[in-house]
Design a protein around this motif. Sequence first.
Motif, mmCIF file in Angstrom:
data_model
loop_
_atom_site.group_PDB
_atom_site.id
_atom_site.type_symbol
_atom_site.label_atom_id
_atom_site.label_comp_id
_atom_site.label_asym_id
_atom_site.label_seq_id
_atom_site.Cartn_x
_atom_site.Cartn_y
_atom_site.Cartn_z
ATOM 1 N N LEU A 222 10.635 -6.158 -32.579
ATOM 2 C CA LEU A 222 9.200 -6.415 -32.751
ATOM 3 C C LEU A 222 8.824 -6.481 -34.228
ATOM 4 O O LEU A 222 8.031 -7.343 -34.649
ATOM 5 C CB LEU A 222 8.392 -5.323 -32.041
ATOM 6 C CG LEU A 222 6.867 -5.474 -32.062
ATOM 7 C CD1 LEU A 222 6.449 -6.798 -31.455
ATOM 8 C CD2 LEU A 222 6.213 -4.315 -31.315
ATOM 9 N N LEU A 223 9.388 -5.585 -35.030
ATOM 10 C CA LEU A 223 9.110 -5.576 -36.471
ATOM 11 C C LEU A 223 9.569 -6.872 -37.130
ATOM 12 O O LEU A 223 8.883 -7.407 -38.008
ATOM 13 C CB LEU A 223 9.793 -4.380 -37.131
ATOM 14 C CG LEU A 223 9.229 -3.005 -36.774
ATOM 15 C CD1 LEU A 223 10.116 -1.895 -37.337
ATOM 16 C CD2 LEU A 223 7.814 -2.844 -37.289
ATOM 17 N N ILE A 286 11.807 0.313 -44.586
ATOM 18 C CA ILE A 286 11.005 -0.467 -43.636
ATOM 19 C C ILE A 286 9.568 0.045 -43.620
ATOM 20 O O ILE A 286 8.608 -0.740 -43.696
ATOM 21 C CB ILE A 286 11.623 -0.408 -42.232
ATOM 22 C CG1 ILE A 286 12.995 -1.093 -42.235
ATOM 23 C CG2 ILE A 286 10.708 -1.061 -41.207
ATOM 24 C CD1 ILE A 286 13.827 -0.807 -41.000
ATOM 25 N N CYS A 287 9.408 1.371 -43.538
ATOM 26 C CA CYS A 287 8.058 1.957 -43.549
ATOM 27 C C CYS A 287 7.313 1.574 -44.825
ATOM 28 O O CYS A 287 6.152 1.137 -44.780
ATOM 29 C CB CYS A 287 8.145 3.483 -43.443
ATOM 30 S SG CYS A 287 8.707 4.118 -41.867
ATOM 31 N N LEU A 380 -1.473 -5.765 -38.241
ATOM 32 C CA LEU A 380 -0.087 -5.874 -37.802
ATOM 33 C C LEU A 380 0.869 -5.165 -38.757
ATOM 34 O O LEU A 380 1.847 -4.539 -38.326
ATOM 35 C CB LEU A 380 0.297 -7.352 -37.677
ATOM 36 C CG LEU A 380 -0.342 -8.115 -36.515
ATOM 37 C CD1 LEU A 380 -0.006 -9.598 -36.597
ATOM 38 C CD2 LEU A 380 0.107 -7.547 -35.174
ATOM 39 N N ALA A 381 0.598 -5.254 -40.069
ATOM 40 C CA ALA A 381 1.468 -4.587 -41.042
ATOM 41 C C ALA A 381 1.409 -3.070 -40.877
ATOM 42 O O ALA A 381 2.445 -2.387 -40.913
ATOM 43 C CB ALA A 381 1.065 -4.984 -42.463
ATOM 44 N N LEU A 382 0.227 -2.540 -40.686
ATOM 45 C CA LEU A 382 0.088 -1.087 -40.495
ATOM 46 C C LEU A 382 0.706 -0.657 -39.169
ATOM 47 O O LEU A 382 1.308 0.421 -39.082
ATOM 48 C CB LEU A 382 -1.386 -0.685 -40.577
ATOM 49 C CG LEU A 382 -2.048 -0.917 -41.943
ATOM 50 C CD1 LEU A 382 -3.506 -0.499 -41.911
ATOM 51 C CD2 LEU A 382 -1.301 -0.174 -43.052
ATOM 52 N N LEU A 387 5.270 1.909 -36.177
ATOM 53 C CA LEU A 387 6.424 1.735 -35.288
ATOM 54 C C LEU A 387 7.719 2.191 -35.960
ATOM 55 O O LEU A 387 8.551 2.863 -35.334
ATOM 56 C CB LEU A 387 6.543 0.266 -34.884
ATOM 57 C CG LEU A 387 5.516 -0.283 -33.883
ATOM 58 C CD1 LEU A 387 5.685 -1.785 -33.725
ATOM 59 C CD2 LEU A 387 5.651 0.418 -32.539
ATOM 60 N N ALA A 388 7.877 1.819 -37.233
ATOM 61 C CA ALA A 388 9.090 2.208 -37.954
ATOM 62 C C ALA A 388 9.171 3.723 -38.096
ATOM 63 O O ALA A 388 10.230 4.327 -37.908
ATOM 64 C CB ALA A 388 9.109 1.544 -39.332
ATOM 65 N N LEU A 389 8.048 4.344 -38.412
ATOM 66 C CA LEU A 389 8.018 5.791 -38.617
ATOM 67 C C LEU A 389 8.304 6.542 -37.322
ATOM 68 O O LEU A 389 9.030 7.543 -37.311
ATOM 69 C CB LEU A 389 6.647 6.199 -39.174
ATOM 70 C CG LEU A 389 6.471 7.652 -39.585
ATOM 71 C CD1 LEU A 389 7.404 8.007 -40.737
ATOM 72 C CD2 LEU A 389 5.021 7.919 -39.985
#
Length: 397
Positions: A222-223, A286-287, A380-382, A387-389
């Motif tokens: 998804l990222l 990524i975060c 979307l960026a936030l 999601l990464a975190l």
Amino acid sequence: MDRKDRWSLWALSSVPLVMTLGNSMLIPVLPLIEKKLNITDLQVSLIITIYSIVAIILIPVAGYLSDKWGRKKVIIPSLFIAAIGGAVTGWVSWKLDNPYTWILIGRIIQGIGSAGAMPVVIPCVGDMFQDEEQVSSGLGLVETSNTLGKVLSPILGSLLASFIWFLPFWFIPILCIVSIILIMFLVKPPNSTKEAPPLKVFLQNVKDILMEKGRWLLPIFLLGGIIMFILFGILFYLSSILEKRYHLEGVWKGLVLAIPLASLSLTSYITGKKIGDKKGVMKWCICAGFLILGITLTIPIFFKNIYIIIISLVISGIGIGVALPSLDALVTEGVQKEQRGSITSLYSSMRFVGVAAGPPLFALLMKGPDNYIFYLSISLALLGAILALKFIRPKDN
């Protein structure tokens, strides 16, 4: 890494460079194509989107075939098909009075070729090395080549179109032939071919992998889609406003578009060299990348000066350049070699979903205030950072 491996990597890196040029090179030319063919913003955006939709569907098939037949046996024919598609778009643009439909058909053929080219390079790099640090470094070079293609694309596309508007289409088969020659003579991946399982067993194996590792794999898929959606959407938006609002055309527009992409390319190269095999570092890259992207995209909401917008996009490019190599490395190193082609193909498909969705959706949003574009991108960026975190856990992969 010995000399032979370095030459193989450079040859493999020509594939994402060519495929990126074959798509991104058209972005600065889209307003000109729109005028020449007398079509709408949405119609011209489909020249990018239809290429990506075909790739989305066929990338998993290419991944399966590369696991079965070997990487080179999929990459080289795919480059031939992409060359044919480029030649079709160039020929009809030259010879027909109303070539729009045939341009889309040529782009479909090119999309078929692209499905077995760039996505198969990622597992091929993973096959070449046993050491995860070398894999990360190799993928960093591949991602850098991909982003370098994005840097060169607006300049080269604008320059070619300044002579003849459809000349960028003809450049695609030339580049494909060069890449084919390099792959044929310089790339010697290990013989990872084995008897592939029947399709039913293959699908069950993929399902089992996703059941076992889906908690972190699916968020990474998804990222990858989110980051490419924002990137190609913003590029489409910037190409349009530079010409329509700021009256910047031709090579000068290409140079301006290349500035934020250059920051992305340089950051991607440095990140790939530095992250090594440190999966914890990859997670925080990524975060941080998504946070940088989200925060800097707030600047154009308050400041409409073109110089400030470009500066904010340069910093956004740094954020994307930090995140992308880490996403690639986590996917490639997180699964066994036998399943690498299949899983990385799903990841590549999601990236193409972002490429396909960005331009048409941004074309629709551009009918309203610019801020709608940035509100969506920031959200979307936030979401990506969250999601990464939450879901990327290095100990699980």
